[in-house]
Structures are given as structure tokens and as C-alpha cells.
Design a protein around this motif. Sequence first.
Motif, PDB file in Angstrom:
ATOM      1  N   SER A  79       0.854  -1.120  -0.105  1.00  8.61           N
ATOM      2  CA  SER A  79       0.069  -0.055   0.063  1.00  8.61           C
ATOM      3  C   SER A  79       0.912   1.431   0.060  1.00  8.61           C
ATOM      4  O   SER A  79       0.693   2.117  -0.601  1.00  8.61           O
ATOM      5  N   GLN A  82       2.288   1.952  -3.143  1.00  5.99           N
ATOM      6  CA  GLN A  82       1.437   2.309  -4.430  1.00  5.99           C
ATOM      7  C   GLN A  82       1.293   3.751  -4.019  1.00  5.99           C
ATOM      8  O   GLN A  82       1.033   4.638  -5.067  1.00  5.99           O
ATOM      9  N   VAL A  83       1.355   4.378  -2.979  1.00  9.56           N
ATOM     10  CA  VAL A  83       1.016   5.774  -2.367  1.00  9.56           C
ATOM     11  C   VAL A  83       2.411   6.398  -2.959  1.00  9.56           C
ATOM     12  O   VAL A  83       2.215   7.477  -3.845  1.00  9.56           O
ATOM     13  N   GLU A  84       3.592   5.723  -3.055  1.00  8.40           N
ATOM     14  CA  GLU A  84       4.781   6.533  -3.553  1.00  8.40           C
ATOM     15  C   GLU A  84       4.852   6.613  -5.047  1.00  8.40           C
ATOM     16  O   GLU A  84       5.101   7.414  -5.603  1.00  8.40           O
ATOM     17  N   ILE A  85       4.251   5.349  -5.624  1.00  7.67           N
ATOM     18  CA  ILE A  85       4.099   5.364  -7.175  1.00  7.67           C
ATOM     19  C   ILE A  85       3.282   6.642  -7.669  1.00  7.67           C
ATOM     20  O   ILE A  85       3.456   7.206  -8.507  1.00  7.67           O
ATOM     21  N   ASN A  86       2.062   6.667  -6.800  1.00  5.08           N
ATOM     22  CA  ASN A  86       1.006   7.697  -7.124  1.00  5.08           C
ATOM     23  C   ASN A  86       1.802   9.100  -6.972  1.00  5.08           C
ATOM     24  O   ASN A  86       1.549  10.098  -8.047  1.00  5.08           O
ATOM     25  N   ARG A  87       2.481   9.335  -5.759  1.00  7.53           N
ATOM     26  CA  ARG A  87       3.158  10.544  -5.697  1.00  7.53           C
ATOM     27  C   ARG A  87       4.273  10.636  -6.790  1.00  7.53           C
ATOM     28  O   ARG A  87       4.307  12.008  -7.330  1.00  7.53           O
ATOM     29  N   VAL A  89       4.407   9.778  -9.876  1.00  3.79           N
ATOM     30  CA  VAL A  89       3.733   9.940 -11.265  1.00  3.79           C
ATOM     31  C   VAL A  89       2.906  11.441 -11.214  1.00  3.79           C
ATOM     32  O   VAL A  89       3.089  12.095 -12.214  1.00  3.79           O
ATOM     33  N   TYR A  90       2.346  11.597 -10.331  1.00  2.00           N
ATOM     34  CA  TYR A  90       1.751  12.999 -10.080  1.00  2.00           C
ATOM     35  C   TYR A  90       2.821  14.024 -10.380  1.00  2.00           C
ATOM     36  O   TYR A  90       2.449  15.118 -10.903  1.00  2.00           O
TER      37      TYR A  90
END
Length: 101
Positions: A79, A82-87, A89-90
Motif C-alpha cells: 500500500s 502504491q502511494v509512492e508510485i502515485n506521488r 507519477v503525479y
Amino acid sequence: MTHDDLPLFKWLPVGRVIIFPMPRRSGRIRDVALKMLDKPTDRAALSYRNQVTDALLKQLGKTGLGEEEQDEHIGKFWSAVQVEINRLVYRAHRPDGGHVA
């Protein structure tokens, strides 16, 4: 009467292993997130995910934790990844290129 006959000398303290929280392993999380993003295909990313999971399970298995607790720790780790991937990419898709003034 010997020391072996006394209950006090037979008593052993109950040990408890305290695992460093998976979501707090920021360096490992960031490294895994970057490698996941760098994989050319979903299949390659899944293979890497399985490798990381196997390594974490092996590490946690040495602590004596039960399967349910291991799964909980692994879930929290992924989890956080995934938060780090989202960060990441953003940040990469921001108009300023992710640079903060």
C-alpha cells in the motif's frame, strides 16, 4: 534441593518480536516504487513484485510471525509502495515538472 528444582530457575521470559513498520521503510518503498515504474511491461512489474514479496516473506518468516501477521505487514508495505508510485507519477506530470519553488 538444587537450583533446577526451583520454579524461578525454570522460568523463561516470553519474547516478543517487534517489526519495524513496513510503511515507515521509506528508502525501500521509494526504491521499489521507482523500479516498478521502470519496468517495461505489466508482466515484468508483476514478476518484480513477486520477487520483492518473496524476499519480504523470507525476512518476516525468520522473525517467527504467523502467516496472518506476515500478510498484514506485506499488505501495508505494498500500500505504501502504491502511494509512492502515485506521488511520483503525479509529480512527473505537474506543469512545472515536479519542481517546487
